[in-house]
Design an enzyme around this catalytic site. Sequence first.
Site, short mmCIF file in Angstrom:
data_model
loop_
_atom_site.label_atom_id
_atom_site.label_comp_id
_atom_site.label_asym_id
_atom_site.label_seq_id
_atom_site.Cartn_x
_atom_site.Cartn_y
_atom_site.Cartn_z
CG ASP A 170 -0.67 1.99 -5.18
OD1 ASP A 170 -0.39 2.95 -4.46
OD2 ASP A 170 -1.59 1.17 -4.92
CB ILE A 171 -0.20 -3.41 -3.83
CG1 ILE A 171 1.28 -3.82 -3.99
CG2 ILE A 171 -1.08 -4.63 -3.61
CD1 ILE A 171 1.90 -4.44 -2.77
CG ASN A 178 -2.85 -4.23 5.63
OD1 ASN A 178 -2.08 -5.15 5.84
ND2 ASN A 178 -2.44 -3.02 5.31
CG ASP A 187 3.97 -6.29 7.37
OD1 ASP A 187 3.45 -5.28 6.84
OD2 ASP A 187 4.32 -6.33 8.57
CD GLU A 213 -0.57 0.99 -1.30
OE1 GLU A 213 -0.10 2.16 -1.22
OE2 GLU A 213 -1.43 0.65 -2.12
P1 GH3 Z 1 -5.77 1.38 -4.35
O1 GH3 Z 1 -6.17 0.18 -5.16
O2 GH3 Z 1 -6.52 2.60 -4.78
O3 GH3 Z 1 -4.30 1.59 -4.36
O4 GH3 Z 1 -6.25 1.11 -2.86
P2 GH3 Z 1 -5.35 0.68 -1.63
O5 GH3 Z 1 -6.22 0.08 -0.60
O6 GH3 Z 1 -4.20 -0.15 -2.09
O7 GH3 Z 1 -4.75 2.06 -1.19
P3 GH3 Z 1 -4.83 2.87 0.18
O8 GH3 Z 1 -3.87 4.00 -0.01
O9 GH3 Z 1 -6.25 3.21 0.50
O10 GH3 Z 1 -4.30 1.91 1.32
C1 GH3 Z 1 -2.97 1.59 1.47
C2 GH3 Z 1 -2.84 0.83 2.77
O11 GH3 Z 1 -1.50 0.37 2.97
C3 GH3 Z 1 -3.16 1.63 3.99
C4 GH3 Z 1 -2.09 1.26 5.00
O12 GH3 Z 1 -2.64 0.85 6.20
C5 GH3 Z 1 -1.35 0.13 4.36
N1 GH3 Z 1 0.09 0.07 4.68
C6 GH3 Z 1 1.01 1.05 4.58
N2 GH3 Z 1 2.23 0.60 4.97
C7 GH3 Z 1 2.08 -0.70 5.33
C8 GH3 Z 1 2.98 -1.72 5.84
O13 GH3 Z 1 4.18 -1.51 6.01
N3 GH3 Z 1 2.47 -2.96 6.10
C9 GH3 Z 1 1.14 -3.21 5.89
N4 GH3 Z 1 0.69 -4.45 6.17
N5 GH3 Z 1 0.27 -2.28 5.45
C10 GH3 Z 1 0.72 -1.05 5.17
MG MG Z 2 -2.80 0.68 -3.39
MG MG Z 3 -1.05 3.78 -2.55
#
Ligand code: GH3
Ligand code: MG
Ligand code: MG
Length: 295
Positions: A170-171, A178, A187, A213
């Site tokens: 997980d990123i 974003n 992306d 992610e």
């Molecule tokens: P953590 O370190 O705890 O993993 O925090 P995080 O911010 O990485 O995790 P969180 O689950 O809060 O946020 C994930 C974000 O990923 C939210 C969502 O808008 C974004 N996301 C999901 N799919 C895509 C995509 O296809 N493209 C982009 N650019 N963003 C995406």
């Molecule tokens: Mg994350």
């Molecule tokens: Mg996540």
Amino acid sequence: MDILIAEDDPVSRIRLQRVLESFGYRVTAVENGAHAWEAFDRAEGLMVAILDWMMPDIDGIELCRRLKSDPDKRYHYVIMLTVKNRTDDIVGAMDAGADDFISKPFNADELKVRVRAAARIVRLQEELLFKANYDGLTGTFSRRMIMDMLAREAKRAQRTGASLTVAMLDIDYFKRINDRYGHSAGDAVLQVVSQRVVKELRATDLVGRYGGEEFVLILPDCALAAAVEVAERLRQAIRSVPVESGGEWVNVTASIGLAASSSSAESPLDGQAMLDSADRALYRAKEGGRDRVQS
Ligand code: GH3
Ligand code: MG
Ligand code: MG
Ligand code: MG
């Protein structure tokens, strides 16, 4: 596109083959159902099958029924070749899964347009399959596909006693990326991270996008100690070079949770349970400060 002809009458078979070849198709022609069945297993490219209804041993209808009900067989567009043209015959063949009919003796112009229509459907079918099996943004496997593969690999490890490790990657703070750099930078990060992951892994390892992610990694024949090293290498590869997007450089880190099959396990290996365990390890990696590997 390759075409399979199964027709016991040599005159009809040879004529069909010549005509189809003159249209530019690659043709495999066999004289009975058993050989046709083997051809389905052998040939990678066969996608349209022209099956004679009446053949000794396995007839065209039976062949069609077996083909369409076997999940291990690729999709084939089946054209039934027949002298029968009563409505209930046609309904029966359609029930068996046939897609179209050509009556014997066939007319070359009609054959041409029917095969062209078949090719169109086959292409659409392949496109659909591709979209279902791969993630459009990263080119890694789709969630559905990676979950199928996980179940298959768990079964295989169970059977052979080989090691198996599952990782959830997980990123970190992706939402911030974003928010700060925009969605298209997000992306780009997803694309680059998945490329780095794939590049570091073995050709037999499997990578799928599980959610936004989050990526699932399946490492067959890899025990925990080796998997920890692999995951550390991945983590370094992800953090070592920032990702470029629209002239900006984005620092990226990721957390990785691992779960390995234990050889002492008495209960059957369960892919979903391993994934849950990898997910719990990932949670601990996040709790512990992120940018780390946890098993
Ligand atoms: P953590 O370190 O705890 O993993 O925090 P995080 O911010 O990485 O995790 P969180 O689950 O809060 O946020 C994930 C974000 O990923 C939210 C969502 O808008 C974004 N996301 C999901 N799919 C895509 C995509 O296809 N493209 C982009 N650019 N963003 C995406
Ligand atoms: Mg994350
Ligand atoms: Mg996540
Ligand atoms: Mg026949």
